[in-house]
Scaffold this active site. Structure first.
Site: not given
Ligand code: 5GP
Length: 139
Positions: A31, A88, A97, A101, A103
């Protein structure tokens, strides 16, 4: 055709990422804005929707398998004391995003990452919620 998410671009190697694990059905990478040292995201390689609600279980199965395989090894590598597995689903749940996915967030004793607050719910209210949920699960 909806716009591709950043994770779909990562899957196609159109956007760089720090990949730590890959198999036939899943890709795991660091991340970029971690909640903890060693924070890894795991995504499916197959056809998906936006999250768990509109993605087939056959696409998600390799993700859960990969999590099971890599999480203990990540935790050992960064010398963590435990880990959270979080997915999430939906904006209200913190999803930012909109590709599925999972975490893996390593946890360290005293790391200060607070768990979610509890809510007030009486025994009767919980029982009533269970009735609604059981009915929904029979549909
Ligand atoms: P969400 O809030 O959608 O569950 O988590 C999205 C995660 O993707 C966040 O923890 C954020 O830091 C990570 N993230 C967002 N953009 C990128 C990216 O371009 N590359 C990587 N490796 N992680 C990302």
């Amino acid at each position: 055709m909806p716009t591709e998410t950043i994770f779909q671009k990562i899957l196609k190697h159109e956007v760089p990422s720090e990949v730590v694990y890959e198999d036939d059905g899943a890709l795991a990478f660091m991340d970029i804005v971690p909640n903890a040292r060693g924070h890894v995201l795991v995504i499916p390689k197959g056809e998906t929707g936006e999250n768990l609600t509109d993605t087939d279980e056959t696409a998600m199965a390799p993700v859960w398998r990969a999590v099971h395989h890599i999480a203990p090894r990540i935790i050992e590598a960064v010398e963590a004391a435990g880990f959270n597995v979080i997915m999430n689903n939906g904006h209200a749940a913190g999803q930012r995003v909109f590709s599925p996915h999972v975490h893996i967030v390593p946890r360290f004793d005293g790391d200060g990452l607070e768990p979610w607050p509890k809510i007030e719910r009486s025994v009767e209210e919980i029982a009533a919620d269970a009735v609604i949920i059981r009915a929904a699960l029979k549909e």
